[in-house]
Design an enzyme around this catalytic site. Sequence first.
Site, short mmCIF file in Angstrom:
data_model
loop_
_atom_site.label_atom_id
_atom_site.label_comp_id
_atom_site.label_asym_id
_atom_site.label_seq_id
_atom_site.Cartn_x
_atom_site.Cartn_y
_atom_site.Cartn_z
CG HIS A 77 -1.14 -1.90 -43.06
ND1 HIS A 77 -0.79 -1.10 -44.05
CD2 HIS A 77 -0.95 -3.46 -43.01
CE1 HIS A 77 -1.84 -2.12 -45.03
NE2 HIS A 77 -1.23 -3.36 -44.48
CD GLU A 78 -0.38 -6.24 -40.32
OE1 GLU A 78 -1.08 -7.34 -40.40
OE2 GLU A 78 0.37 -6.23 -41.25
CG HIS A 84 -12.59 -8.34 -38.05
ND1 HIS A 84 -12.13 -9.03 -36.53
CD2 HIS A 84 -13.61 -9.17 -38.27
CE1 HIS A 84 -12.78 -9.76 -36.72
NE2 HIS A 84 -13.79 -10.20 -37.60
CG HIS A 124 -5.38 -5.55 -42.49
ND1 HIS A 124 -5.77 -4.96 -43.39
CD2 HIS A 124 -3.56 -6.07 -42.49
CE1 HIS A 124 -5.28 -5.65 -44.50
NE2 HIS A 124 -4.20 -5.66 -43.67
#
Length: 229
Positions: A102-103, A110, A106
Amino acid sequence: MPFYPFFDSTMLLLLPAIIISFWAQTKINSTYSKYNEVRTVNGYTGQQVARMMLDDAGLYDVRIEVINSKLGDHYDPSNKVLRLSPDVYFGETISSAGIAAHEVGHALQHKEKYAPLVIRNSIVPAVNIGSSLSWILFIAGLFLGFKGLTTLGIILFLGVVVFQIITLPVEFNASTRALDILKSRGILYAEENKNAQKVLDAAAMTYVAATLMAISQLVRLIALSNRDD
């Protein structure tokens, strides 16, 4: 306008959001704990999962660090650092794989300049200032009977609500990306992917709860401000 205490009948407006927030926090804690005991077939640690996904996306410059905070996992876009809690970094479980992925989602947002993420990141400084000043101005306005201050406080708090609303697609999209890669890359298999989704769905509910709380608080501030209008 007289000053109204913050523990009054308008607190009832917050009750549904408080209940949902409590349920969401209980849900993420129980789901995370359950699948943090289930080892994945491949036995990859969260750090290995994250590194594989980052490298596959060409994000070799994104570092992975350990942060000593349970469920404090996050991606720092300003420094290009993915920070994972010890259980996730070293864990070989479904929970650690899901959260690490999940991270990375991100980080991919980005890289691709995902619009909601760009908007959210751009308003963070203003929202941080506004969230603090909103209460000061609102309380001062109530105490002094100055409608202009309470209105300004409400407008500033509206920024917090907007931030929470924008956060929802950012978080849901990161989870969708994570689950797609976990499946296509063969990091998790069949039932493992379904269980990882349960972990990420539970985590997503905490953001939904935070949004509902912010909206409820905004409605309450408006109710307090208009009480004697």
